[in-house]
Design a protein around this motif. Sequence first.
Motif, PDB file in Angstrom:
ATOM      1  N   ASP A   1       0.857  -1.180   0.000  1.00 55.01           N
ATOM      2  CA  ASP A   1       0.000   0.000   0.000  1.00 55.01           C
ATOM      3  C   ASP A   1       0.894   1.232   0.000  1.00 55.01           C
ATOM      4  O   ASP A   1       1.273   1.761   1.056  1.00 55.01           O
ATOM      5  CB  ASP A   1      -0.916  -0.020   1.226  1.00 55.01           C
ATOM      6  CG  ASP A   1      -1.912   1.143   1.229  1.00 55.01           C
ATOM      7  OD1 ASP A   1      -1.880   1.947   0.270  1.00 55.01           O
ATOM      8  OD2 ASP A   1      -2.698   1.243   2.185  1.00 55.01           O
ATOM      9  N   THR A   2       1.276   1.682  -1.195  1.00 56.22           N
ATOM     10  CA  THR A   2       2.213   2.811  -1.299  1.00 56.22           C
ATOM     11  C   THR A   2       1.588   4.106  -0.800  1.00 56.22           C
ATOM     12  O   THR A   2       2.304   5.014  -0.369  1.00 56.22           O
ATOM     13  CB  THR A   2       2.671   2.971  -2.744  1.00 56.22           C
ATOM     14  OG1 THR A   2       1.512   3.108  -3.589  1.00 56.22           O
ATOM     15  CG2 THR A   2       3.463   1.748  -3.200  1.00 56.22           C
TER      16      THR A   2
ATOM     17  N   ALA B   1       0.089   4.445   1.877  1.00 56.96           N
ATOM     18  CA  ALA B   1       0.405   4.513   3.311  1.00 56.96           C
ATOM     19  C   ALA B   1       1.900   4.318   3.549  1.00 56.96           C
ATOM     20  O   ALA B   1       2.306   4.005   4.675  1.00 56.96           O
ATOM     21  CB  ALA B   1      -0.395   3.462   4.057  1.00 56.96           C
ATOM     22  N   SER B   2       2.710   4.486   2.478  1.00 58.15           N
ATOM     23  CA  SER B   2       4.181   4.438   2.560  1.00 58.15           C
ATOM     24  C   SER B   2       4.716   3.048   2.871  1.00 58.15           C
ATOM     25  O   SER B   2       5.839   2.912   3.375  1.00 58.15           O
ATOM     26  CB  SER B   2       4.711   5.439   3.603  1.00 58.15           C
ATOM     27  OG  SER B   2       4.307   6.748   3.279  1.00 58.15           O
ATOM     28  N   TYR B   3       3.959   1.990   2.555  1.00 56.17           N
ATOM     29  CA  TYR B   3       4.473   0.644   2.767  1.00 56.17           C
ATOM     30  C   TYR B   3       5.374   0.228   1.597  1.00 56.17           C
ATOM     31  O   TYR B   3       5.195   0.679   0.452  1.00 56.17           O
ATOM     32  CB  TYR B   3       3.328  -0.360   2.907  1.00 56.17           C
ATOM     33  CG  TYR B   3       2.684  -0.369   4.273  1.00 56.17           C
ATOM     34  CD1 TYR B   3       3.218  -1.135   5.305  1.00 56.17           C
ATOM     35  CD2 TYR B   3       1.530   0.375   4.522  1.00 56.17           C
ATOM     36  CE1 TYR B   3       2.625  -1.151   6.568  1.00 56.17           C
ATOM     37  CE2 TYR B   3       0.924   0.375   5.776  1.00 56.17           C
ATOM     38  CZ  TYR B   3       1.483  -0.395   6.792  1.00 56.17           C
ATOM     39  OH  TYR B   3       0.891  -0.408   8.030  1.00 56.17           O
ATOM     40  N   GLN B   4       6.300  -0.669   1.904  1.00 52.21           N
ATOM     41  CA  GLN B   4       7.134  -1.301   0.890  1.00 52.21           C
ATOM     42  C   GLN B   4       7.106  -2.804   1.110  1.00 52.21           C
ATOM     43  O   GLN B   4       7.018  -3.280   2.248  1.00 52.21           O
ATOM     44  CB  GLN B   4       8.590  -0.829   0.984  1.00 52.21           C
ATOM     45  CG  GLN B   4       8.775   0.657   0.774  1.00 52.21           C
ATOM     46  CD  GLN B   4      10.240   1.048   0.859  1.00 52.21           C
ATOM     47  OE1 GLN B   4      11.105   0.381   0.277  1.00 52.21           O
ATOM     48  NE2 GLN B   4      10.520   2.113   1.599  1.00 52.21           N
TER      49      GLN B   4
ATOM     50  N   ARG C   1       7.305  -0.024   6.761  1.00 56.65           N
ATOM     51  CA  ARG C   1       7.370   1.410   6.497  1.00 56.65           C
ATOM     52  C   ARG C   1       8.613   1.980   7.141  1.00 56.65           C
ATOM     53  O   ARG C   1       9.053   1.500   8.201  1.00 56.65           O
ATOM     54  CB  ARG C   1       6.132   2.122   7.067  1.00 56.65           C
ATOM     55  CG  ARG C   1       4.859   1.846   6.306  1.00 56.65           C
ATOM     56  CD  ARG C   1       3.673   2.476   6.978  1.00 56.65           C
ATOM     57  NE  ARG C   1       3.334   1.810   8.243  1.00 56.65           N
ATOM     58  CZ  ARG C   1       2.356   2.178   9.056  1.00 56.65           C
ATOM     59  NH1 ARG C   1       1.602   3.224   8.730  1.00 56.65           N
ATOM     60  NH2 ARG C   1       2.129   1.519  10.158  1.00 56.65           N
ATOM     61  N   ALA C   2       9.219   2.956   6.488  1.00 56.87           N
ATOM     62  CA  ALA C   2      10.422   3.594   7.031  1.00 56.87           C
ATOM     63  C   ALA C   2      10.071   4.362   8.289  1.00 56.87           C
ATOM     64  O   ALA C   2       8.954   4.895   8.423  1.00 56.87           O
ATOM     65  CB  ALA C   2      11.030   4.525   5.997  1.00 56.87           C
TER      66      ALA C   2
ATOM     67  N   THR D   1      10.183   7.481  11.055  1.00 59.90           N
ATOM     68  CA  THR D   1      10.246   8.947  10.943  1.00 59.90           C
ATOM     69  C   THR D   1      11.254   9.464  11.957  1.00 59.90           C
ATOM     70  O   THR D   1      11.560   8.794  12.942  1.00 59.90           O
ATOM     71  CB  THR D   1       8.873   9.569  11.201  1.00 59.90           C
ATOM     72  OG1 THR D   1       8.451   9.215  12.529  1.00 59.90           O
ATOM     73  CG2 THR D   1       7.852   9.058  10.196  1.00 59.90           C
TER      74      THR D   1
ATOM     75  N   THR E   1      15.455   6.692   7.428  1.00 59.75           N
ATOM     76  CA  THR E   1      15.025   8.067   7.230  1.00 59.75           C
ATOM     77  C   THR E   1      16.128   8.983   7.722  1.00 59.75           C
ATOM     78  O   THR E   1      16.761   8.705   8.747  1.00 59.75           O
ATOM     79  CB  THR E   1      13.729   8.355   8.011  1.00 59.75           C
ATOM     80  OG1 THR E   1      12.704   7.508   7.516  1.00 59.75           O
ATOM     81  CG2 THR E   1      13.305   9.806   7.846  1.00 59.75           C
TER      82      THR E   1
END
Length: 821
Positions: A428-429, A431-434, A471-472, A474, A573
């Motif tokens: 789910d890009t 929501a910033s998922y990889q 997700r990365a 923050t 990050t």
Amino acid sequence: MVGSATSNDGVLNVNDAPAITTQPVNVTTNPGTNATFTVAASGTAPLSYQWRKGTSPLYNAGKYSGVTTTTLTITGVADAEEGNYNCEVSNMAGSATSDNGVLTVNDAPVITTQPISQTKNLGENASFTVAASGTAPLSYQWRKGTSPLSDTGKFSGVTTTTLTISDVADAEEGNYNCVVSNMVGSATSDDASLTVRDVAPVITTQPVSQTKNPGENATFTVAASGTAPLSYQWSEGTSPLSNGGKYSGVTTTTLTITGVADAEEGNYNCVVSNVAGSATSDNASLTINDAPVITTQPVSQIKNLGETATFTVAASGTAPLSYQWRKGTSPLSNAGKYSGVTTTTLTITSVAATEEGNYNCVVTNMAGTATSNDASLTIGASFTLSGTKNDKDGGSVISTPSGISCGIGCQTYSASFGGSVLLTATPDTGASYQFIKWTGDSECNDSVQQLTNPITIAMSANKTCNAVFDRAPTANIEVRTIPDGAVTPGGTPPMPEITERVDYVLKSNALDPDVGDILTYVWEATAPTGTQANILDTLPDPKSRLFNVITPPSTTSEVVVKVTVTDSYGLSTISQLSIRALNFTAPVAREIGICMPAVSTQWRYFAPQKNSYDQDTLNLTGIYLLTTFQNGNPAWIFPTDGVAKHGNAAKENQQAKFWADSSTWKTGLEDDYERGLYTIYRTPDTSITASARFFIRLYLASAPIDYCGPVPGSTKLGPNTGEWYFLADTKNFRRDLSVRGTIMAPDGIPLSGVIVDGGPLGEKVTGADGTFLFQNVNYGLNYTITPSKDEYCFTSQSRTAYVVPPGEEIHSFTATAGSCS
């Protein structure tokens, strides 16, 4: 007149002068024979004769006789007697001279030009020439050594002045001479040698490469020119062969190899040799056709009804390879559902129950055949593929063929398949998922395939394949003072402003949206030239670091700090913050606390080495009051000059403070102190046992803030003291010091023969210069030096040497004659 009378008759005789009636005749004769010349003449006798050679009268002497007769005789003629002979005949009336009779003496042959030695290449012509003088006719006979030659074979001109030898070879080598003869005798020329150059072998026909099937025979042939005899040696590569096993003819022009196999593959050559050298033929390769070998077997397939199945084979062997797929033992043909039946890959479309069975491939070439293993085609079997997403909201997982469709909010999935399945994970890009990887078993646990998306899974059994999304983290940075307080942004543009040359705290408010990740932090700082931005020791909280800035006086600088935060899956990050350091006019004293490790971890156990001070370092921050102890009692304190002095009870409570430049110690209160590495020097005491425990007790002057936190193994320095321990071993202390001195009489004259007792250092005896020297002395210990000599007294009677760096104690004595009482 009286009368007359008549006389008797008077006779008138007229004498006749000589006249030659028979001339002498020319004579030709051989040397050593006799020659005669005869003359006849008329005239009034008596006639007298005188033979001459030319105009010179001869005498009866030597070889001449009859020189005054009609016949001249010359005995044993030689070249010296050659010439013209005549005879003068005379009487009272005159004389007459005969014609000349010529005496010619035949000459024996004489060699005037000798034959010349010759060096010729094999096959060339050679000639020898002779010249001779002597009475003709001259006859010639050429010889080889003492054997006369005849005009036959390679020889011609054997009875002439020139001998010719055609197409020379080693057999014609030798010495040649010529015998020249005439009626007088013979002469033999000097020997002239004929040398035939030996010619090194030259390969005229190279061996030819061969390609054979296993079990056949192979032959290699070579031809060469050169001086005979030629010898032959066949080799494989550089290894000479011998007749035996499969090899024969290894020393002939033809090498034969019977029943060839892979072991005989290689390069073959022949070395041809003679007396002049050798020549090596080119390599001729023997290549054995390799029968096919199956290198990749076809793999069994499980397919659903209507799917397509493929079987693939790979084989090595000598090309060309031909392929024939079979079902069982029945060859297939390209028809109906089958294609590629004569290629490496067999394709079966729209499989049904009638296609179930075992498939194999026969691979053929000129050397033989190989049949692959059977690979089965099974129709209709199915197995379960199941899995879990680590984050139900991380993305979706779908399958091809259909059966699995697990979207946002779906946590687990499962479906049954036959054959193979293509599984696709879509993060789910928004929501910033990889997508990170697959986990599970078989393909999903393979270090390479688990990173492949989509992934193909062969459903030969029940399998698990889980999808991992991430997700990365923050991150942001803030600057805080000590005690804890935010630094207010200011200026244009607004940014945190620091106004003191003290430590601040950089804090990263990093957040990982995925529970369970472990974050790591990498800090960096950059500053303009002339300004130092220092990120210091790690604080117990890994999110924070101590930070300070050192700028030139009255200078405002902008520095940038950056933190890279990385989670367990490698997603990171980067956050950075600009900070303005306003003009620091002077250093500001600020007391801060430190976190002290558990006892005995800050100082290491050690044994001091020779030629070095016994020392160690501490990395400390703040103001400390220090007292040192040995085995629980005050021992010595840190000095002001960098070299430790022995302490006593009176100095037990003396205080010392760390100084900023890491090189000296100062007492009293000082400004401008900083953290750093500090070196503590200490010297041993005579009361120290072979292994004594020391410790340093640190008193924290003031600690306005504690930022140690509850870190296991650490101790807060507050109103109480903390101790670090270390061991000192006296037997290993430095031993490169010395004690020396001079013993003098009152009048200043050196005194020899004095025994100087140094206790544990041993004894020395002074020489003519009155000196003594003890070497390899431990520093920091007391030694008693006592001189003695009969009938002398010394001032002082003994001295105490306490040796400290730089390494030499001088103790001299004055001797007085007499008793010391």
